[in-house]
Design an enzyme around this catalytic site. Sequence first.
Site: not given
Ligand code: HSE
Length: 438
Positions: A15, A106, A133, A191, A202, A206
């Site tokens: 990123v 997040k 998000v 992740e 995850d 979000k």
């Molecule tokens: N691991 C997350 C996904 C990456 O698969 O959406 C983006 O937040």
Amino acid sequence: MLNPVKVGILGLGTVGGGTVHVLQRNAEEIARRAGRGIVVTHACAKELNKTHPYSTDEMVLTTQLSEVVSNPEVDIVIELLGGTTIAREMMLQAIANGKHVVTANKALIAKHGNDIFAAAQEKGVMVAFEAAVAGGIPIIKAVREGLAGNKIEWIAGIINGTSNFILTEMRDKGSQFADVLAEAQRLGYAERDPAFDIEGVDAAHKLTILASLAFGIPLQFEKVYMEGITKISPEDVQYASELGYIIKHLGITKRTDNGIELRVHPTLVPNKRLLANVDGVMNAVLVQADALGQSLYYGAGAGALPTGSSIVADLVDVTRTLTTDPGNRVPHLAFQPNALVDLPILPIEEIESSYYLRLSAWDKLGVMAQVTNILSDNGISIEALIQKEPICGAAHVSVVMLTHKVVEKQVNKAIQTIEKLDGISGQVTRIRLEMLDG
Ligand code: HSE
């Protein structure tokens, strides 16, 4: 034009690289929008010997986080460390040093955002988190600013690309769960700890953020109900499809008369809905608002350039408001900090949903009558029912039912009683179902 704004970046991975790339390739357009240039002058990377494709001669590379967050030359810090320990420490240090912060983290915002925003408020700096998000989709801005005239009723989103990718590949190619997960890891979507993706953590991070923006409530990650995709069987995918539904892993938050629903779980969605047709690693967020009605935001939820796109948008926002009175900036959580309300978050037993139930019943007179009696005793009305042919003379048959809307605790009670029947073998599979209509 004013001098360029100086940015320090913590983390030059996927990123970080994507962000620098976007800043460089669109430098002119970005400066025309922001009113001045935005340049990364300092970057903290794990290793200095590695090639960093977008580093420039003007960029000071370091392995010391403090050289960025405490550097008087840096105006804005981009936090891309991930996790909630060092990242939190660095963010609070940057804020204490009077720096604005942009983050894609997040987990950090969902778990510690209330304190982080309070610290930022006190210091008069901004913490921007569009990339936290749904990656590149500008959903924070849409909910916080674009829908500011609306009362938001609910949000339902595919907000974990890895889970969506796995479900799509299992459905379309009959692939094995583990193989698709490995592919998502190879592509850089998953992740660091893939349990975060497949167990719903995850998505819960979000959803926590979206719920606060939608309803003006403090961030409450610990109250999100979480269920991942690990128990979804090919059988259920097939039966759902026969009934006209697709199983998606959704984050859902709803305003009800009793409080706020905040839940992440596999969900049957009618196959004609746009959301049901969001496939692969893509994300989409459906918002039901009173004035606009439904609106759907679709795009890449991960990846270097899409996430970089969101980070750069935040950098432009921060740059534009550098000279604004802090009291007149867009509030972190959409509502003014003193106007947040502590609406109760409903425990999962109190939510209302329709349900897909699958059970294995003895193929004998009276068993189905017992099952339907138990459902009706618990106030559960059946919307559709299919009984499959017994496989090769087996004594048990699969029975699949869809229910009308009911409070979850009633379904739990019914399931407990059904599982005790002599004519029922094993456990009842239960998957929530949402019509997602207006
Ligand atoms: N691991 C997350 C996904 C990456 O698969 O959406 C983006 O937040």
